[in-house]
Enzyme design. Structure first.
Site, PDB file in Angstrom:
ATOM      1  N   THR A   1     -37.864 130.588  38.652  1.00 63.25           N
ATOM      2  CA  THR A   1     -37.850 129.480  39.598  1.00 63.25           C
ATOM      3  C   THR A   1     -37.793 129.995  41.034  1.00 63.25           C
ATOM      4  OG1 THR A   1     -36.838 127.937  38.037  1.00 63.25           O
ATOM      5  CG2 THR A   1     -36.575 127.448  40.382  1.00 63.25           C
ATOM      6  N   GLY A   2     -36.762 130.787  41.347  1.00 57.83           N
ATOM      7  CA  GLY A   2     -36.629 131.303  42.703  1.00 57.83           C
ATOM      8  C   GLY A   2     -37.756 132.229  43.087  1.00 57.83           C
TER       9      GLY A   2
ATOM     10  N   GLY B   1     -37.061 129.336  33.527  1.00 59.98           N
ATOM     11  CA  GLY B   1     -35.949 130.249  33.674  1.00 59.98           C
ATOM     12  C   GLY B   1     -35.460 130.281  35.112  1.00 59.98           C
ATOM     13  N   CYS B   2     -34.217 130.730  35.299  1.00 62.01           N
ATOM     14  CA  CYS B   2     -33.642 130.735  36.646  1.00 62.01           C
ATOM     15  C   CYS B   2     -34.335 131.745  37.550  1.00 62.01           C
ATOM     16  CB  CYS B   2     -32.140 131.014  36.572  1.00 62.01           C
ATOM     17  SG  CYS B   2     -31.682 132.496  35.623  1.00 62.01           S
ATOM     18  N   PHE B   3     -34.571 132.968  37.062  1.00 65.51           N
ATOM     19  CA  PHE B   3     -35.261 133.961  37.885  1.00 65.51           C
ATOM     20  C   PHE B   3     -36.680 133.514  38.257  1.00 65.51           C
ATOM     21  CE2 PHE B   3     -32.274 137.216  35.965  1.00 65.51           C
ATOM     22  CZ  PHE B   3     -31.677 137.579  37.172  1.00 65.51           C
TER      23      PHE B   3
END
Length: 328
Positions: free
Chosen positions: A146-147, A142-144
């Site tokens: 990852t960061g 997921g994008c969240f």
């Protein structure tokens, strides 16, 4: 290598087509959409006119003619394709949530029954490169997570609490209009949502555990009036205080040789359109504040998916991902 993008009408699908235009060894030959079957891809993605003349098609999983497949579809849809593609020997990266979590955790978090489960590598390359290399199927994170995970990873095993606070651009909600993304409801404001219950928290907890961390993990996302990007502030509460110079050395050593992680002041414009994750950190002893910035559609989705494809297939890891960010 012929590439098929299943679910090519959305933002992530459009980004996959855009980025793969510059790949040395991969070309997009199939772009699928049930709703737009028969229409030109460039009608949906006007920025790609002149780069592709493909029409949208709608083949079944058993009829997809490609060497590699990206599943850019919502959760529950990917499981309808994944098993068939794996049986056919077609290497695949899944951008949905269907294979990111163990079956029981997935069913609890997403509230659905998983009908075609198998275990797949979790594709944060900086942390799981050996598992991704040579794999036939990889689950894109997921994008969240990852960061957030890249921000906390070097300190994970020293932490007792990790608290993530993320600000995300509107494109993270996808391209279907809603009251949440309606301009008057987003502009000139910052809106917290799913304060304690966002589905990506399960991935964050999973990755901290895999890093050997016993830390308690918490997460609250906020919607901000920008198109692209996620800025995550990780408040990492340590077992014992750690000085700034030691924290900096820890991050330099952990990410040494990682092309797509840059240790510099993180801002959204400096990563926009690129596959980079920028990370900065500041220690006050027991608490270390780490901030990361990624483009949610690139490092948070399509770019990381291509990075995983490159590792799976033996290409240079930055192939198709060499363009710098768009600043301003």
């Amino acid at each position: 290598m012929d590439v098929a993008i299943v679910g090519a009408s959305g933002y992530a699908g459009g980004e996959l087509i855009r980025l793969l235009q510059s790949h040395s060894s991969a070309r997009v030959t199939v772009a699928t959409s049930r709703a737009l079957e028969g229409r030109p891809v460039a009608d949906q993605h006007p920025h790609l006119r002149g780069y592709t003349d493909l029409p949208f098609t709608n083949p079944k999983a058993g009829d997809i003619d490609a060497d590699f497949v990206f599943l850019a579809v919502p959760h529950t849809a990917a499981m309808n394709f994944a098993g068939t593609l794996l049986e056919r020997g077609i290497r695949t990266v899944d951008l949905s949530a269907d294979y990111r979590l163990p079956k029981d955790v997935y069913e609890r978090v997403y509230g659905v029954t998983h009908t075609a489960y198998f275990k797949a590598p979790y594709g944060i390359p900086e942390l799981h490169r050996d598992e991704v290399k040579g794999a036939k199927f990889v689950s894109n994170p997921g994008c969240f997570p990852t960061g957030a995970t890249l921000a906390a990873a070097p300190l994970a095993k020293y932490a007792k609490y990790v608290i993530y606070d993320s600000k995300t651009g509107v494109s993270g909600a996808g391209d279907n209009p809603s009251a949440t993304t309606h301009y008057p409801n987003v502009a000139d404001g910052v809106n917290a949502y799913k304060w304690t219950s966002h589905r990506h928290l399960a991935e964050m907890k999973q990755e901290l555990s895999r890093l050997g961390s016993p830390a308690h993990c918490f997460f609250t996302p906020h919607l901000v009036p920008v198109n692209r990007g996620i800025l995550t502030t990780a408040h990492i509460i340590l077992d014992e205080p750690m000085a700034q110079d030691k924290v900096e050395a820890l991050y330099r050593n952990f990410y040494a040789g990682e092309h797509f992680v840059r240790l510099q002041k993180p801002t959204l414009p400096a990563v926009r359109g690129s596959n980079f994750c920028d990370i900065g950190m500041e220690s006050e002893g027991e608490r270390v504040v780490v901030v990361s910035a990624i483009d949610n559609l690139v490092k948070g989705a399509a770019g990381q998916a291509i990075q995983n494809m490159n590792i799976m297939c033996g290409y240079a890891e930055d192939d198709g991902l060499k363009a710098p960010a768009c600043l301003p």
